[in-house]
Scaffold this motif. Structure first.
Motif, mmCIF file in Angstrom:
data_model
loop_
_atom_site.group_PDB
_atom_site.id
_atom_site.type_symbol
_atom_site.label_atom_id
_atom_site.label_comp_id
_atom_site.label_asym_id
_atom_site.label_seq_id
_atom_site.Cartn_x
_atom_site.Cartn_y
_atom_site.Cartn_z
ATOM 1 N N PHE A 96 21.121 28.868 62.990
ATOM 2 C CA PHE A 96 21.869 29.072 64.238
ATOM 3 C C PHE A 96 23.350 28.741 64.034
ATOM 4 N N MET A 97 23.898 29.275 62.947
ATOM 5 C CA MET A 97 25.284 29.010 62.569
ATOM 6 C C MET A 97 26.254 29.759 63.469
ATOM 7 N N GLN A 98 27.280 29.024 63.932
ATOM 8 C CA GLN A 98 28.386 29.603 64.695
ATOM 9 C C GLN A 98 29.684 29.140 64.024
ATOM 10 N N ARG A 99 30.327 30.065 63.325
ATOM 11 C CA ARG A 99 31.491 29.718 62.510
ATOM 12 C C ARG A 99 32.719 29.465 63.389
ATOM 13 N N LEU A 100 33.411 28.337 63.074
ATOM 14 C CA LEU A 100 34.647 27.997 63.787
ATOM 15 C C LEU A 100 35.893 28.243 62.946
ATOM 16 N N THR A 101 35.785 28.135 61.619
ATOM 17 C CA THR A 101 36.910 28.419 60.721
ATOM 18 C C THR A 101 36.386 29.216 59.532
ATOM 19 N N TRP A 102 37.284 29.948 58.889
ATOM 20 C CA TRP A 102 36.865 30.753 57.740
ATOM 21 C C TRP A 102 36.773 29.929 56.472
ATOM 22 N N ASP A 103 37.175 28.626 56.519
ATOM 23 C CA ASP A 103 37.065 27.787 55.322
ATOM 24 C C ASP A 103 35.887 26.817 55.405
ATOM 25 N N GLY A 104 34.876 27.150 56.221
ATOM 26 C CA GLY A 104 33.619 26.426 56.100
ATOM 27 C C GLY A 104 33.195 25.534 57.243
ATOM 28 N N ILE A 105 33.914 25.489 58.367
ATOM 29 C CA ILE A 105 33.533 24.634 59.493
ATOM 30 C C ILE A 105 32.748 25.461 60.505
ATOM 31 N N HIS A 115 25.814 9.816 63.928
ATOM 32 C CA HIS A 115 27.078 9.345 63.351
ATOM 33 C C HIS A 115 27.577 10.407 62.372
ATOM 34 N N PRO A 116 28.859 10.354 61.975
ATOM 35 C CA PRO A 116 29.381 11.362 61.049
ATOM 36 C C PRO A 116 28.605 11.360 59.739
ATOM 37 N N ALA A 117 28.082 12.522 59.359
ATOM 38 C CA ALA A 117 27.264 12.599 58.145
ATOM 39 C C ALA A 117 27.357 13.947 57.451
ATOM 40 N N SER A 118 28.163 14.869 57.971
ATOM 41 C CA SER A 118 28.218 16.214 57.396
ATOM 42 C C SER A 118 29.414 16.357 56.463
ATOM 43 N N HIS A 119 29.563 17.542 55.888
ATOM 44 C CA HIS A 119 30.727 17.852 55.059
ATOM 45 C C HIS A 119 31.823 18.532 55.886
ATOM 46 N N GLY A 120 31.798 18.323 57.187
ATOM 47 C CA GLY A 120 32.831 18.875 58.062
ATOM 48 C C GLY A 120 32.276 19.698 59.201
ATOM 49 N N CYS A 121 31.068 20.244 59.011
ATOM 50 C CA CYS A 121 30.441 21.007 60.092
ATOM 51 C C CYS A 121 30.007 20.088 61.225
ATOM 52 N N ILE A 122 29.655 20.696 62.334
ATOM 53 C CA ILE A 122 29.156 19.972 63.501
ATOM 54 C C ILE A 122 27.675 20.284 63.621
ATOM 55 N N ARG A 123 26.848 19.301 63.270
ATOM 56 C CA ARG A 123 25.400 19.482 63.309
ATOM 57 C C ARG A 123 24.881 19.215 64.718
ATOM 58 N N LEU A 124 23.943 20.026 65.147
ATOM 59 C CA LEU A 124 23.348 19.937 66.476
ATOM 60 C C LEU A 124 21.841 19.740 66.348
ATOM 61 N N PRO A 125 21.196 19.108 67.355
ATOM 62 C CA PRO A 125 19.736 19.067 67.371
ATOM 63 C C PRO A 125 19.174 20.492 67.321
ATOM 64 N N TYR A 126 18.075 20.681 66.611
ATOM 65 C CA TYR A 126 17.570 22.023 66.319
ATOM 66 C C TYR A 126 17.309 22.844 67.586
ATOM 67 N N ALA A 127 16.543 22.289 68.535
ATOM 68 C CA ALA A 127 16.203 23.055 69.740
ATOM 69 C C ALA A 127 17.443 23.343 70.581
ATOM 70 N N PHE A 128 18.374 22.396 70.600
ATOM 71 C CA PHE A 128 19.625 22.597 71.337
ATOM 72 C C PHE A 128 20.436 23.719 70.685
#
Length: 203
Positions: A96-105, A115-128
């Motif tokens: 369920f990817m929704q791209r915000l920038t062309w360099d990977g966010i 808490h912050p744990a990604s490489h820059g993306c914004i992770r969401l709960p799966y069902a949400f």
């Protein structure tokens, strides 16, 4: 010379109760008439979803960890893919990817410890993430902030000072004038107090 901005901060009265890591809550089931937009707080690790001027959903998120900070700013959704794999990080799944920038966010479903744990993306709960994916479209606006979850309308002093200028809500019904100025009147605010409490700040 830098000009001051008039900031109108609309704080939703209800729905502010926090959810735990991996948690989410929909306050309305729809149908949603839009326009839809999101406000994400890095400090609070939360996203608030708005339909027009109504808060309709909240969720815990996980943003970028140290060394991989999630950028702040206003981002339209650039691309959507229900099943996507990272081009950068070992083909990692990004459902369920929704791209915000062309360099990977991007927004996507993923591990959500609160808490912050990604490489820059914004992770969401799966069902949400799955439901949100079905609600948005390319161009849906996402505001990523340091520590804010409420909508903010920023009006440059040149706009406020221009006779006859006006700023209106995003509501799909008849537009409500938020700020208007003529030669004799100061800017006026008109928002249903049952929906929002307003604070005015100058910076």
């Amino acid at each position: 010379m830098l000009l001051p901005l008039l900031c109108v901060i609309a704080v939703p009265v209800a729905g502010q109760e926090p959810v735990g890591p991996g948690g989410y809550r929909w306050l309305e089931e729809g149908p949603f008439v839009g326009p839809l937009y999101m406000v994400i707080s890095i400090e609070r690790q939360m996203v608030h979803v708005y339909d027009g001027d109504r808060l309709v959903g909240i969720a815990s998120v996980s943003t970028g960890m140290k060394g991989h900070r999630t950028p702040t700013g206003e981002f339209p959704v650039l691309q959507k893919r229900e099943w996507h794999r990272s081009n950068i990080y070992s083909n990692a799944p990004m459902p369920f990817m929704q791209r915000l920038t062309w360099d990977g966010i991007a927004l996507h479903a993923g591990h959500n410890p609160g808490h912050p744990a990604s490489h820059g993306c914004i992770r969401l709960p799966y069902a949400f993430a799955r439901k949100l994916f079905g609600m948005t479209q390319v161009g849906t606006l996402v505001s990523v902030t340091s520590d804010r979850l409420s909508p903010v309308l920023m009006v440059d002093a040149l706009v406020v000072g221009d006779p006859g200028s006006a700023v209106v809500t995003f509501a799909p019904q008849a537009p409500v004038v938020l700020a208007q100025r003529d030669e004799t009147a100061a800017p006026m605010l008109e928002v249903d107090p049952g929906i929002f409490r307003l604070r005015l700040m100058r910076r």
